[in-house]
Design a protein around this motif. Structure first.
Motif, PDB file in Angstrom:
ATOM      1  N   LEU A  97      71.994 -34.830  82.659  1.00  0.00           N
ATOM      2  CA  LEU A  97      71.613 -35.377  81.801  1.00  0.00           C
ATOM      3  C   LEU A  97      69.842 -36.210  81.108  1.00  0.00           C
ATOM      4  O   LEU A  97      69.154 -35.276  81.838  1.00  0.00           O
ATOM      5  CB  LEU A  97      72.926 -36.624  80.546  1.00  0.00           C
ATOM      6  CG  LEU A  97      74.146 -35.812  81.123  1.00  0.00           C
ATOM      7  CD1 LEU A  97      75.248 -37.508  81.057  1.00  0.00           C
ATOM      8  CD2 LEU A  97      74.502 -34.450  79.935  1.00  0.00           C
ATOM      9  N   ALA A  98      69.797 -36.844  80.126  1.00  0.00           N
ATOM     10  CA  ALA A  98      68.806 -37.601  79.472  1.00  0.00           C
ATOM     11  C   ALA A  98      69.170 -38.696  79.480  1.00  0.00           C
ATOM     12  O   ALA A  98      69.981 -39.551  79.010  1.00  0.00           O
ATOM     13  CB  ALA A  98      68.198 -36.447  78.367  1.00  0.00           C
ATOM     14  N   PRO A  99      67.875 -39.331  79.805  1.00  0.00           N
ATOM     15  CA  PRO A  99      67.895 -41.389  79.330  1.00  0.00           C
ATOM     16  C   PRO A  99      68.621 -41.315  78.028  1.00  0.00           C
ATOM     17  O   PRO A  99      68.491 -40.376  76.903  1.00  0.00           O
ATOM     18  CB  PRO A  99      66.681 -41.982  79.674  1.00  0.00           C
ATOM     19  CG  PRO A  99      66.224 -40.818  80.356  1.00  0.00           C
ATOM     20  CD  PRO A  99      66.603 -39.465  80.313  1.00  0.00           C
ATOM     21  N   ALA A 105      68.046 -35.309  73.438  1.00  0.00           N
ATOM     22  CA  ALA A 105      67.391 -33.757  74.510  1.00  0.00           C
ATOM     23  C   ALA A 105      69.173 -33.945  75.403  1.00  0.00           C
ATOM     24  O   ALA A 105      69.279 -33.143  76.432  1.00  0.00           O
ATOM     25  CB  ALA A 105      67.119 -34.666  75.582  1.00  0.00           C
ATOM     26  N   PHE A 106      69.016 -35.274  75.238  1.00  0.00           N
ATOM     27  CA  PHE A 106      70.977 -35.532  75.919  1.00  0.00           C
ATOM     28  C   PHE A 106      72.270 -34.591  75.193  1.00  0.00           C
ATOM     29  O   PHE A 106      72.586 -33.927  76.079  1.00  0.00           O
ATOM     30  CB  PHE A 106      71.979 -37.018  74.833  1.00  0.00           C
ATOM     31  CG  PHE A 106      72.333 -37.534  76.281  1.00  0.00           C
ATOM     32  CD1 PHE A 106      71.953 -38.056  77.047  1.00  0.00           C
ATOM     33  CD2 PHE A 106      73.813 -37.062  76.184  1.00  0.00           C
ATOM     34  CE1 PHE A 106      73.350 -38.965  77.929  1.00  0.00           C
ATOM     35  CE2 PHE A 106      74.852 -37.122  76.457  1.00  0.00           C
ATOM     36  CZ  PHE A 106      74.421 -38.593  77.842  1.00  0.00           C
ATOM     37  N   SER A 133      74.596 -27.846  78.543  1.00  0.00           N
ATOM     38  CA  SER A 133      73.714 -26.650  78.857  1.00  0.00           C
ATOM     39  C   SER A 133      74.442 -26.309  80.879  1.00  0.00           C
ATOM     40  O   SER A 133      75.691 -27.329  81.091  1.00  0.00           O
ATOM     41  CB  SER A 133      72.761 -27.661  80.218  1.00  0.00           C
ATOM     42  OG  SER A 133      73.160 -28.754  80.830  1.00  0.00           O
ATOM     43  N   PRO A 134      74.238 -25.172  81.594  1.00  0.00           N
ATOM     44  CA  PRO A 134      75.046 -25.068  82.689  1.00  0.00           C
ATOM     45  C   PRO A 134      74.952 -26.214  83.760  1.00  0.00           C
ATOM     46  O   PRO A 134      76.029 -26.195  84.731  1.00  0.00           O
ATOM     47  CB  PRO A 134      74.109 -23.690  83.114  1.00  0.00           C
ATOM     48  CG  PRO A 134      73.760 -22.880  81.781  1.00  0.00           C
ATOM     49  CD  PRO A 134      73.121 -24.068  81.275  1.00  0.00           C
ATOM     50  N   GLU A 165      78.113 -27.961  85.004  1.00  0.00           N
ATOM     51  CA  GLU A 165      78.123 -28.095  86.902  1.00  0.00           C
ATOM     52  C   GLU A 165      78.304 -29.553  87.520  1.00  0.00           C
ATOM     53  O   GLU A 165      79.219 -30.178  88.171  1.00  0.00           O
ATOM     54  CB  GLU A 165      77.327 -27.773  87.934  1.00  0.00           C
ATOM     55  CG  GLU A 165      76.595 -27.534  89.164  1.00  0.00           C
ATOM     56  CD  GLU A 165      77.959 -26.862  90.390  1.00  0.00           C
ATOM     57  OE1 GLU A 165      78.475 -27.774  91.130  1.00  0.00           O
ATOM     58  OE2 GLU A 165      78.994 -26.623  89.606  1.00  0.00           O
ATOM     59  N   ALA A 166      77.617 -30.637  87.079  1.00  0.00           N
ATOM     60  CA  ALA A 166      77.861 -31.621  87.015  1.00  0.00           C
ATOM     61  C   ALA A 166      79.132 -32.548  86.565  1.00  0.00           C
ATOM     62  O   ALA A 166      79.814 -33.410  87.690  1.00  0.00           O
ATOM     63  CB  ALA A 166      76.229 -32.443  86.882  1.00  0.00           C
TER      64      ALA A 166
END
Length: 257
Positions: free
Chosen positions: A137-139, A228-229, A235-236, A240-241
């Motif tokens: 992810l993103a902050p 961004a988050f 996203s792939p 996966e995460a």
């Protein structure tokens, strides 16, 4: 509304408690809505002079409830429609003092929320982390600006990129907290500080905080971070995460690119 957020007003101090101890106070969107309501009340209610955040049980917060976050995030085309963004805006706009009392784990928003608190008391053995990249992810919460401004680029980048925790003593040494005390003294110490703030000239405090923070700039950055988050959530890498998280294994990003 949710029973997992408790509020109590006494002596001008509004204490907001994360009350989902069985889930390490992982935060759902319903909890974010209640947190937003509390933060908005703190700003607009003249009987509230100080806002205090604390958590029941052995953790401050394990961060977002992943299952809840994925379920709701997949249903909305705009991440900023989620209740978490109402809470983040309320914290950006808050011009009264905020204090945090942190025991145990403070993960993700459990850490980045502290950047919006004016005084932070941590247990010496508390563990603070922001493993956004571990989840692909993103902050958030304007932490991409606020954390480097507090810790410096290198320390902030390490916290984001590696997702490894720092303890309470380190948090104080690095400037992320004011006091590190024994775990059983965290609540008392935080309430003592809140009481001192509540006794200070309220308008002077509010004007001081406004001068120290640019609420509009923080909210603008929060929205950029949200974009961004949100893109990462779909996203792939993130899939996966999240799958690895639910399967309790390490994610495999070897094919990501």
């Amino acid at each position: 509304m949710t029973d997992h957020i408790k509020t109590e007003l006494a002596g001008g101090v509004l204490t907001v408690t994360l009350a989902r101890a069985d889930k390490k106070n992982a935060i759902t969107q319903a909890m974010y809505a209640a947190l937003a309501e509390a933060a908005e009340r703190a700003r607009t209610d003249d009987t509230v002079r100080v806002l205090v955040f604390t958590g029941e049980g052995d953790s401050f917060s394990a961060g977002n409830d992943i299952a809840d976050f994925i379920a709701i995030g997949s249903q909305t085309g705009n991440p900023s429609d989620m209740a978490v963004f109402r809470f983040l805006k309320a914290m950006a706009d808050l011009d009264k003092p905020a204090v945090a009392a942190v025991r145990g784990r403070a993960v993700g928003i459990g850490l980045t929320l502290l950047l919006h608190c004016d005084m932070v008391v941590v247990a010496e053995d508390a563990l603070l982390s922001a493993p956004f990249i571990n989840l692909a992810l993103a902050p958030e919460a304007a932490s991409s600006l606020l954390l480097p401004s507090v810790l410096g680029h290198q320390r902030a980048f390490e916290i984001f990129a590696l997702g490894e925790p720092i303890d309470g003593r380190t948090a104080v040494a690095w400037g992320l907290a004011n006091r590190a005390v024994a775990a059983d003294q965290v609540e008392t110490t935080a309430q003592e500080l809140a009481g001192k703030l509540a006794a200070r000239a309220p308008n002077s405090l509010r004007k001081t905080k406004r001068l120290m923070r640019d609420a509009e700039a923080l909210w603008t950055l929060m929205q950029r971070e949200g974009e961004a988050f949100g893109s990462q959530m779909k996203s792939p890498e993130a899939m996966e995460a999240f799958m690895a998280f639910t399967q309790k294994r390490a994610p495999d990003f070897s094919k990501a690119g």
